[in-house]
Design an enzyme around this catalytic site. Structure first.
Site, PDB file in Angstrom:
ATOM      1  N   ASP A   9      66.214  85.635  16.661  1.00  0.00           N
ATOM      2  CA  ASP A   9      65.955  84.518  15.739  1.00  0.00           C
ATOM      3  C   ASP A   9      66.890  84.664  14.545  1.00  0.00           C
ATOM      4  OD1 ASP A   9      64.567  82.225  14.617  1.00  0.00           O
ATOM      5  OD2 ASP A   9      63.601  83.609  13.235  1.00  0.00           O
ATOM      6  N   SER A  10      66.945  83.609  13.735  1.00  0.00           N
ATOM      7  CA  SER A  10      67.761  83.661  12.525  1.00  0.00           C
ATOM      8  C   SER A  10      67.123  84.566  11.465  1.00  0.00           C
ATOM      9  CB  SER A  10      67.904  82.253  11.955  1.00  0.00           C
ATOM     10  OG  SER A  10      66.623  81.763  11.606  1.00  0.00           O
ATOM     11  N   CYS A  72      64.196  80.884  18.580  1.00  0.00           N
ATOM     12  CA  CYS A  72      64.670  80.075  17.463  1.00  0.00           C
ATOM     13  C   CYS A  72      64.967  78.696  18.035  1.00  0.00           C
ATOM     14  CB  CYS A  72      65.948  80.709  16.899  1.00  0.00           C
ATOM     15  SG  CYS A  72      66.781  79.699  15.657  1.00  0.00           S
ATOM     16  N   ASN A  73      64.328  77.691  17.498  1.00  0.00           N
ATOM     17  CA  ASN A  73      64.520  76.341  18.038  1.00  0.00           C
ATOM     18  C   ASN A  73      65.938  75.843  17.819  1.00  0.00           C
ATOM     19  OD1 ASN A  73      61.610  74.936  18.681  1.00  0.00           O
ATOM     20  ND2 ASN A  73      61.458  76.568  17.191  1.00  0.00           N
ATOM     21  N   GLU A 151      60.917  82.973   4.444  1.00  0.00           N
ATOM     22  CA  GLU A 151      61.772  84.162   4.289  1.00  0.00           C
ATOM     23  C   GLU A 151      61.530  84.850   2.941  1.00  0.00           C
ATOM     24  OE1 GLU A 151      63.944  85.775   6.375  1.00  0.00           O
ATOM     25  OE2 GLU A 151      63.618  84.424   8.067  1.00  0.00           O
ATOM     26  N   CYS A 183      59.858  74.941  14.829  1.00  0.00           N
ATOM     27  CA  CYS A 183      60.643  76.017  14.217  1.00  0.00           C
ATOM     28  C   CYS A 183      59.732  77.230  14.228  1.00  0.00           C
ATOM     29  CB  CYS A 183      61.032  75.659  12.787  1.00  0.00           C
ATOM     30  SG  CYS A 183      61.741  77.057  11.883  1.00  0.00           S
ATOM     31  N   HIS A 185      59.589  79.741  12.465  1.00  0.00           N
ATOM     32  CA  HIS A 185      59.124  80.231  11.162  1.00  0.00           C
ATOM     33  C   HIS A 185      57.799  79.564  10.757  1.00  0.00           C
ATOM     34  CE1 HIS A 185      63.170  81.860  10.588  1.00  0.00           C
ATOM     35  NE2 HIS A 185      62.784  82.409   9.443  1.00  0.00           N
TER      36      HIS A 185
HETATM   37  N1  DGL Z   1      63.281  79.987  13.269  1.00  0.00           N
HETATM   38  C1  DGL Z   1      64.312  79.057  13.477  1.00  0.00           C
HETATM   39  C2  DGL Z   1      63.964  77.894  14.336  1.00  0.00           C
HETATM   40  O1  DGL Z   1      63.053  78.015  15.106  1.00  0.00           O
HETATM   41  C3  DGL Z   1      65.396  78.850  12.543  1.00  0.00           C
HETATM   42  C4  DGL Z   1      65.156  78.583  11.143  1.00  0.00           C
HETATM   43  C5  DGL Z   1      66.448  78.535  10.404  1.00  0.00           C
HETATM   44  O2  DGL Z   1      67.148  79.543  10.402  1.00  0.00           O
HETATM   45  O3  DGL Z   1      66.786  77.487   9.854  1.00  0.00           O
HETATM   46  O4  DGL Z   1      64.594  76.884  14.273  1.00  0.00           O
END
Ligand code: DGL
Length: 264
Positions: A9-10, A72-73, A151, A183, A185
């Site tokens: 993931d990011s 991560c989407n 974050e 997402c 997160h």
């Molecule tokens: N957790 C991520 C997602 O599912 C990325 C969030 C991000 O880095 O912008 O998209």
């Protein structure tokens, strides 16, 4: 088979998926990479997201992972097909599992989707939902301020609530009965999201269904860990170990070991 499952993931968002995999597949070992120092990915150009995603994939391939979960989407939207085509091990993303889960739940086939700018603009959820049911009514909204909140571990309180309220006001005039957290997160903000969207709307995160898909794929490829061993998970972050640990330990409700800072 005694090799780890890679999860990327990011940042800390993919931990919401990793936790479900660990719950459903307690014998499996997870090697997690969160590219926290370059998070968010959601507002970055597609080519950059693809390049960063490949760096995480190469890091994990060197560690002999047997399967990859793109938790991560945004990375799923931009890079899943390319990575699936180019590496030998099974690769799953989080979009189709989330879409399936939402369609299983909705009664009035009216679904809301929230995600990063990259995910929403890619229309990946529209395609995934419509590939299963053409009748579905979809309302989407990019919620860019959510990832920075997560974050920073700012998950409760008036400031976080007002950000969530502003973003979800978009859905007030709709009849959605299901909201996809598009997402990874966002499940960390789920109590607040549920409070703001109301009890009549079912909030869906993709972790549960993604873990089921991981389980089915490992079984199908005869890659499941069947020995009774205690898994030794590793969590790699490109950012601060301290902040990553704080968020991860809260999310898991127990201190995690092997949290390591890396440079990709
Ligand atoms: N957790 C991520 C997602 O599912 C990325 C969030 C991000 O880095 O912008 O998209």
């Amino acid at each position: 088979m005694d090799r780890p499952i890679g999860v990327i993931d990011s940042g800390v968002g993919g931990l919401t998926v990793a936790k479900e995999i660990m719950r459903q597949l307690p014998k499996e070992t997870i090697y997690y990479v969160g590219d926290t120092s370059r998070c968010p990915y959601g507002s970055r150009p597609k080519e950059e997201v693809i390049a960063f995603t490949w760096q995480m994939v190469h890091f994990l391939l060197k560690k002999q992972i047997k399967m990859l979960v793109i938790a991560c989407n945004t990375a799923t939207a931009f890079a899943l097909e390319e990575i699936q085509a180019k590496i030998e091990i099974p690769v799953v993303g989080v979009v189709h599992p989330g879409a399936r889960s939402a369609l299983k739940n909705t009664q009035n086939i009216s679904i809301g989707v929230i995600g990063t700018k990259g995910t929403i603009e890619s229309k990946v959820y529209e395609r995934a939902l419509r590939s299963i049911n053409n009748e579905v009514e979809i309302y989407s909204k990019a919620c860019e301020p959510f990832v920075p909140l997560v974050e920073r571990n700012c998950l409760t309180g008036d400031y976080a609530r007002s950000i969530v309220q502003q973003s979800l006001a978009h859905f007030q005039e709709t009849s959605i009965d299901t909201l996809i957290l598009g997402c990874t997160h966002y499940p960390l903000l789920q109590p607040l999201i549920q409070e703001v969207i109301g009890e009549d709307v079912t909030v869906i995160s993709s972790g549960d269904e993604t873990a089921r898909e991981v389980s089915a794929i490992l079984y199908h490829h005869e890659l499941l860990q069947t020995d009774d061993v205690q898994p030794n998970h590793f969590f790699y972050t490109t950012g601060s170990r301290a902040l990553f640990s704080q968020i991860a330990n809260n999310w898991f409700g127990t201190p995690l070991h092997n949290i390591i800072e890396i440079v990709l």
